[in-house]
Design an enzyme around this catalytic site. Structure first.
Site: not given
Length: 145
Positions: A61-63, A99-100, A114
């Site tokens: 649901l993130c644009h 969010m980004e 990693d």
């Protein structure tokens, strides 16, 4: 998804941070350029930018956003062994870039893990958080205020 079609575009900036704790020998390995997988910091910084660009593919649901700028900086911590990760995302648009910025930090941390796990399996990713955001209907916000 939330409808942002009627919102006025504004300049939006979000800054996030995180940390990776590791052994002092692991930091020394990275700084000496002797990690088995190569240029650890540069690779993790690029991975963070790539992660920010793919946020809408990873978080439901993130644009999808037309990011104008994403920077990721990784530095050895001055206290304790490990790395400090900071990301900033910018755009002019109708929805925020928190969010980004958070995704950029998360992916950079995972990439550090990693690339260094063969040398240090005890690393800890921690304290990923939003530091600040500007723009939009809700205005500016800074952590701790």
């Amino acid at each position: 998804m939330v409808d942002v079609g009627d919102k006025a575009p504004s300049r939006r900036i979000a800054v996030a941070e995180g940390q990776v704790d590791c052994a002092p020998e692991t930091v020394a390995l990275v700084l000496a350029g002797e990690a088995a997988k190569g240029a650890v910091i540069a690779t993790a910084e690029v991975a963070g930018v790539m992660g920010a660009k793919r946020t809408s593919d990873l978080i439901p649901l993130c644009h999808p956003l037309g990011l104008e700028s994403v920077t990721v900086r990784i530095t050895p911590r001055t206290e304790g062994a490990g790395f400090y990760i900071r990301a900033e995302a910018r755009l002019t648009g109708t929805t925020g870039v928190e969010m980004e910025a958070l995704t950029a930090v998360s992916i950079a941390c995972l990439t550090l893990y990693d690339m260094l796990k063969a040398a240090d399996k005890g690393m800890v990713i921690r304290d990923i958080r939003l530091l600040s955001k500007t723009g939009g209907k809700s205005g500016d916000w800074t952590a701790g205020t």
